[in-house]
Design an enzyme around this catalytic site. Structure first.
Site, PDB file in Angstrom:
ATOM      1  N   ASP A  96     -28.766  53.825  75.287  1.00 38.75           N
ATOM      2  CA  ASP A  96     -28.351  55.096  75.883  1.00 38.75           C
ATOM      3  C   ASP A  96     -29.525  56.061  75.951  1.00 38.75           C
ATOM      4  O   ASP A  96     -30.236  56.249  74.955  1.00 38.75           O
ATOM      5  CB  ASP A  96     -27.270  55.757  75.005  1.00 38.75           C
ATOM      6  CG  ASP A  96     -25.874  55.520  75.535  1.00 38.75           C
ATOM      7  OD1 ASP A  96     -25.702  55.305  76.756  1.00 38.75           O
ATOM      8  OD2 ASP A  96     -24.931  55.556  74.718  1.00 38.75           O
ATOM      9  N   GLU A 195     -15.069  55.120  81.224  1.00 37.45           N
ATOM     10  CA  GLU A 195     -14.472  55.493  79.934  1.00 37.45           C
ATOM     11  C   GLU A 195     -13.223  56.337  80.136  1.00 37.45           C
ATOM     12  O   GLU A 195     -13.247  57.367  80.824  1.00 37.45           O
ATOM     13  CB  GLU A 195     -15.504  56.249  79.079  1.00 37.45           C
ATOM     14  CG  GLU A 195     -14.928  56.664  77.722  1.00 37.45           C
ATOM     15  CD  GLU A 195     -15.965  57.044  76.678  1.00 37.45           C
ATOM     16  OE1 GLU A 195     -17.181  56.897  76.928  1.00 37.45           O
ATOM     17  OE2 GLU A 195     -15.539  57.488  75.591  1.00 37.45           O
TER      18      GLU A 195
HETATM   19  O1  KIV Z   1     -22.394  55.637  72.973  1.00 34.74           O
HETATM   20  C1  KIV Z   1     -21.511  54.789  73.114  1.00 34.74           C
HETATM   21  O2  KIV Z   1     -21.091  54.107  72.160  1.00 34.74           O
HETATM   22  C2  KIV Z   1     -20.930  54.611  74.433  1.00 34.74           C
HETATM   23  C3  KIV Z   1     -19.726  53.750  74.545  1.00 34.74           C
HETATM   24  C4  KIV Z   1     -18.533  54.499  74.096  1.00 34.74           C
HETATM   25  C5  KIV Z   1     -19.556  53.204  75.919  1.00 34.74           C
HETATM   26  O3  KIV Z   1     -21.411  55.151  75.381  1.00 34.74           O
END
Ligand code: KIV
Length: 277
Positions: A96, A195
């Protein structure tokens, strides 16, 4: 159990890539994805045969105890990303991009993306949003970095939403989400996380897109599913949304093991002669 073993043995050594995700969608094979943030857990889930490991910014919640994902930094995501990459042999690893690292200046976004890729060796990055971040998305993709989108409930925007309730129940928001998903695909994203949106909307988006959709709280008609590992293993007792299925009760199992250890130490049962030099 037999069925699980047979299923995994078909392809369990080949590295999962963006191309393989596309092939999986084409042949109707569901994609399995879980989060991991450290070497030990990533080793277990990679060897168990998971297709995609997400080094999620949910590390901010489950590893650090923050109430939102907003505080986590690029440096901290790199730290978790490296730990996971040290473990993983087969799964595709997605990291991310944290809040604030791509929403502003697209040139800063690409610099942050390049840094995360260089310093972790990850396979792909994920970012939240649609039309409002397309300049950053295009620039990052033009640097040869694969991207996964994330639409619907976007935890980095929780202060704007003001609630973790289901998104896109209204027609206008649903139409916008579908358009955003198409925009992300056109820009070149390899996949999109959906989501907490209605199952029928997720079905429509998944049918319209060539690239795979990965759902969390988006029902069964998507191309794959993702859960936060701590939630599905039952390490996180206070969080029980409707979409969560628990596959273990690790909070209780760890508590029992620790209490047994305390008992054994207090009673001088541990260590025994066999456990001593
Ligand atoms: O940060 C995370 O765990 C996520 C998931 C909920 C898809 O983005």
């Amino acid at each position: 159990m037999e069925q699980q073993k047979g299923y995994l043995s078909s392809d369990n050594k080949r590295k999962v890539t963006t191309h393989r995700l596309l092939e999986m969608k084409q042949r109707g094979e569901k994609i399995s994805m879980l989060t991991a943030y450290d070497y030990s857990m990533a080793t277990v889930i990679d060897q168990a045969g998971i297709d995609v490991i997400l080094v999620g910014d949910s590390a901010s919640n489950v590893m650090v105890g923050n109430t939102t994902t907003l505080p986590i930094t690029v440096d901290q995501m790199i730290y978790h990303g490296k730990a996971v990459m040290n473990a993983v042999k087969r799964a595709m690893v997605v990291i991310d991009m944290p809040f604030g690292s791509y929403q502003g200046n697209p040139h800063e976004a690409v610099a942050n993306a390049v840094r995360i890729m260089k310093e972790t060796g990850a396979d792909c990055l994920k970012l939240e949003g649609g039309r409002e971040i397309t300049e950053s998305v295009k620039l990052i993709l033009s640097a040869g970095i694969p991207l996964m989108g994330h639409l619907g409930l976007m935890p980095q925007s929780i202060n704007k939403f003001g609630t973790y309730a289901v998104r896109a129940e209204e027609e206008a928001e649903a139409a916008r989400l579908l358009d955003d998903a198409c925009l992300l695909q056109e820009a070149g994203c390899c996949s999109v996380v959906l989501e907490k949106i209605p199952a029928q909307l997720a079905k429509k988006v998944s049918a319209q897109l060539v690239i795979p959709t990965i759902g969390i709280g988006a029902g069964p008609h998507v191309d794959g599913q993702v859960l936060v590992m701590h939630d599905m293993l039952g390490l996180n007792k206070g969080f029980s949304p409707r979409f969560l299925r628990r596959y273990a009760s690790l909070f209780d199992e760890i508590t029992a093991a620790v209490q047994q250890y305390i008992h054994d130490v207090k009673t001088a049962d541990f260590p025994s002669e066999k456990e001593s030099y």
